[in-house]
Design a protein around this motif. Structure first.
Motif, PDB file in Angstrom:
ATOM      1  N   ASN A 169       0.819  -1.213   0.000  1.00  0.00           N
ATOM      2  CA  ASN A 169       0.000   0.000   0.000  1.00  0.00           C
ATOM      3  C   ASN A 169       0.849   1.257   0.000  1.00  0.00           C
ATOM      4  O   ASN A 169       0.468   2.274  -0.606  1.00  0.00           O
ATOM      5  CB  ASN A 169      -0.964  -0.016   1.182  1.00  0.00           C
ATOM      6  CG  ASN A 169      -2.221  -0.809   0.896  1.00  0.00           C
ATOM      7  OD1 ASN A 169      -2.591  -1.010  -0.262  1.00  0.00           O
ATOM      8  ND2 ASN A 169      -2.900  -1.269   1.944  1.00  0.00           N
ATOM      9  N   VAL A 170       1.988   1.231   0.678  1.00  0.00           N
ATOM     10  CA  VAL A 170       2.903   2.377   0.633  1.00  0.00           C
ATOM     11  C   VAL A 170       3.350   2.620  -0.812  1.00  0.00           C
ATOM     12  O   VAL A 170       3.329   3.765  -1.310  1.00  0.00           O
ATOM     13  CB  VAL A 170       4.118   2.141   1.552  1.00  0.00           C
ATOM     14  CG1 VAL A 170       5.209   3.183   1.285  1.00  0.00           C
ATOM     15  CG2 VAL A 170       3.703   2.193   3.014  1.00  0.00           C
ATOM     16  N   LEU A 171       3.745   1.568  -1.493  1.00  0.00           N
ATOM     17  CA  LEU A 171       4.204   1.709  -2.876  1.00  0.00           C
ATOM     18  C   LEU A 171       3.063   2.143  -3.795  1.00  0.00           C
ATOM     19  O   LEU A 171       3.253   2.976  -4.696  1.00  0.00           O
ATOM     20  CB  LEU A 171       4.797   0.387  -3.363  1.00  0.00           C
ATOM     21  CG  LEU A 171       6.089  -0.057  -2.663  1.00  0.00           C
ATOM     22  CD1 LEU A 171       6.489  -1.455  -3.105  1.00  0.00           C
ATOM     23  CD2 LEU A 171       7.216   0.934  -2.937  1.00  0.00           C
ATOM     24  N   SER A 172       1.868   1.602  -3.562  1.00  0.00           N
ATOM     25  CA  SER A 172       0.722   1.991  -4.389  1.00  0.00           C
ATOM     26  C   SER A 172       0.361   3.448  -4.193  1.00  0.00           C
ATOM     27  O   SER A 172       0.095   4.176  -5.164  1.00  0.00           O
ATOM     28  CB  SER A 172      -0.490   1.098  -4.051  1.00  0.00           C
ATOM     29  OG  SER A 172      -0.256  -0.233  -4.434  1.00  0.00           O
ATOM     30  N   ARG A 173       0.356   3.900  -2.950  1.00  0.00           N
ATOM     31  CA  ARG A 173      -0.004   5.297  -2.669  1.00  0.00           C
ATOM     32  C   ARG A 173       1.012   6.252  -3.287  1.00  0.00           C
ATOM     33  O   ARG A 173       0.647   7.291  -3.843  1.00  0.00           O
ATOM     34  CB  ARG A 173      -0.080   5.510  -1.147  1.00  0.00           C
ATOM     35  CG  ARG A 173      -0.634   6.870  -0.748  1.00  0.00           C
ATOM     36  CD  ARG A 173      -2.121   6.966  -1.020  1.00  0.00           C
ATOM     37  NE  ARG A 173      -2.669   8.225  -0.540  1.00  0.00           N
ATOM     38  CZ  ARG A 173      -3.221   9.143  -1.319  1.00  0.00           C
ATOM     39  NH1 ARG A 173      -3.302   8.946  -2.615  1.00  0.00           N
ATOM     40  NH2 ARG A 173      -3.720  10.258  -0.790  1.00  0.00           N
ATOM     41  N   PRO A 183      -4.451   2.486  -6.784  1.00  0.00           N
ATOM     42  CA  PRO A 183      -5.386   2.179  -5.693  1.00  0.00           C
ATOM     43  C   PRO A 183      -4.735   1.296  -4.636  1.00  0.00           C
ATOM     44  O   PRO A 183      -3.942   0.398  -4.954  1.00  0.00           O
ATOM     45  CB  PRO A 183      -6.525   1.440  -6.402  1.00  0.00           C
ATOM     46  CG  PRO A 183      -6.401   1.811  -7.848  1.00  0.00           C
ATOM     47  CD  PRO A 183      -4.946   2.024  -8.099  1.00  0.00           C
ATOM     48  N   CYS A 184      -5.085   1.545  -3.390  1.00  0.00           N
ATOM     49  CA  CYS A 184      -4.621   0.711  -2.290  1.00  0.00           C
ATOM     50  C   CYS A 184      -5.630  -0.415  -2.037  1.00  0.00           C
ATOM     51  O   CYS A 184      -6.747  -0.390  -2.552  1.00  0.00           O
ATOM     52  CB  CYS A 184      -4.468   1.551  -1.019  1.00  0.00           C
ATOM     53  SG  CYS A 184      -3.163   2.805  -1.092  1.00  0.00           S
ATOM     54  N   THR A 185      -5.232  -1.388  -1.231  1.00  0.00           N
ATOM     55  CA  THR A 185      -6.144  -2.448  -0.814  1.00  0.00           C
ATOM     56  C   THR A 185      -6.554  -2.220   0.638  1.00  0.00           C
ATOM     57  O   THR A 185      -5.888  -1.505   1.377  1.00  0.00           O
ATOM     58  CB  THR A 185      -5.486  -3.834  -0.947  1.00  0.00           C
ATOM     59  OG1 THR A 185      -4.309  -3.876  -0.115  1.00  0.00           O
ATOM     60  CG2 THR A 185      -5.088  -4.114  -2.379  1.00  0.00           C
TER      61      THR A 185
END
Length: 328
Positions: A306-310, A315-317
């Motif tokens: 989620n850090v990398l996605s943000r 989108p995060c999970t």
């Protein structure tokens, strides 16, 4: 990317975290931010990993992601967080909690410890060959799952491996399947309570679920029933639980989530204002059911992803609340 792990629980996920996210400024802060340096580091964070947030903490104005390193986020004041922050939680604890529940059930039915202790004293009380020496088994017993999320589903899989029957009570209907024998909605709880040999409470703590297991529930349960709480303490009414155990309305309980927890100023406390510790028919554990190396590993990966996605605008999970754009 300035990443803060706030508190002892969150710090457990910091070890090796840089290997998962690459170049980042990672800071581990204590539960109490006593120094100006600690408060400044918190306020400057792009990402906070922590179990709680309220107005007593510095407000990180540029926060992009607040990640709870667990499922429950009832200690996070969502309204106090900056609008820019996406809020996520994570699971990965259901395998461990399901094993805990099955271990608790097996301990009551396969008395290894007691048989060992007796045999060391030349006592053959459990020796096969006479009906008065039999012990129980799980096959054909019914387990009732109050809540059918990640935890409930994981327990159902393991219960079926032991040839148990599975009843489920859930807010939304759960269709019968190879894993679920009977399903009840929350307006059918009167029928659900008496249906099972074991009742496992794993619902999250909300206004609707606070005290959902109360005196009426215990009155409706089988006298042989054993109650497990692996969700949140207050989902079971504290006074009603104590009275049911004290008065032997039910056979027992295995309680992992409680009503009183340690704090920095009171680290040594009993988990209730009531004397559960004096009761012989309750197994008390210190909110440990989901805390395994596997849980940490799975949750750490979710947080890192989620850090990398943000950071990349993807989108995060496990999103609890969407935040503003990563550039806001």
């Amino acid at each position: 990317m300035r990443i803060v792990f706030h508190g002892e629980n969150a710090a457990s996920f910091s070890h090796g975290f840089a290997d998962l996210v690459g170049e980042a400024d990672i800071t581990v802060l204590p539960d109490i931010l006593a120094s100006e340096a600690d408060r400044a580091a918190y306020a400057a964070a792009d990402v906070v990993v922590g179990t709680r947030f309220n107005t007593s903490l510095p407000r990180p104005a540029g926060l992009k992601l607040f990640h709870v390193p667990g499922a429950g986020y009832d200690a996070v004041d969502l309204g106090a967080l900056p609008a820019s922050a996406t809020v996520c939680n994570c699971f990965g604890h259901e395998q461990a909690i399901a094993e805990y529940v099955m271990a608790g059930i097996l301990a009551r039915h396969v008395p290894l410890a007691d048989a060992d202790a007796k045999l060391r004293k030349k006592d053959w009380s459990y020796w096969a060959g006479a009906p008065e020496r039999v012990h129980d088994e799980l096959a054909e017993k019914t387990i009732g799952l109050l809540g059918f999320g990640h935890i409930g589903k994981a327990i159902a899989v393991r219960a079926k491996a032991f040839e148990m029957k599975v009843d489920v009570a859930n807010r939304s209907p759960v269709p019968a399947s190879e894993r679920v024998d009977r399903s009840f909605t929350l307006d059918q709880l009167d029928e659900f309570w008496g249906s099972a040999d074991f009742i496992v409470v794993s619902v999250p703590l909300t206004a609707e679920t606070t005290g959902i297991v109360g005196k009426e529930a215990f009155d409706a349960m089988r006298p042989s029933a054993v109650v497990f709480n692996v969700g949140r303490g207050p989902t079971i009414d504290e006074t009603a639980l104590y009275a049911a155990l004290r008065d032997n309305k039910i056979a027992g309980a295995v309680i992992d989530t409680w009503y009183v927890y340690p704090s920095p100023d009171k680290p040594d406390v009993l988990p209730s204002i009531l004397p559960f510790h004096e009761l012989p028919n309750v197994v008390m554990t210190p909110h440990m059911s989901g805390w395994t190396s596997g849980t940490i590993r799975r949750r750490q990966k979710t947080i890192a992803d989620n850090v990398l996605s943000r950071a990349a605008g993807r989108p995060c999970t496990n999103v609890v609340r969407e935040g503003g754009s990563a550039d806001s």
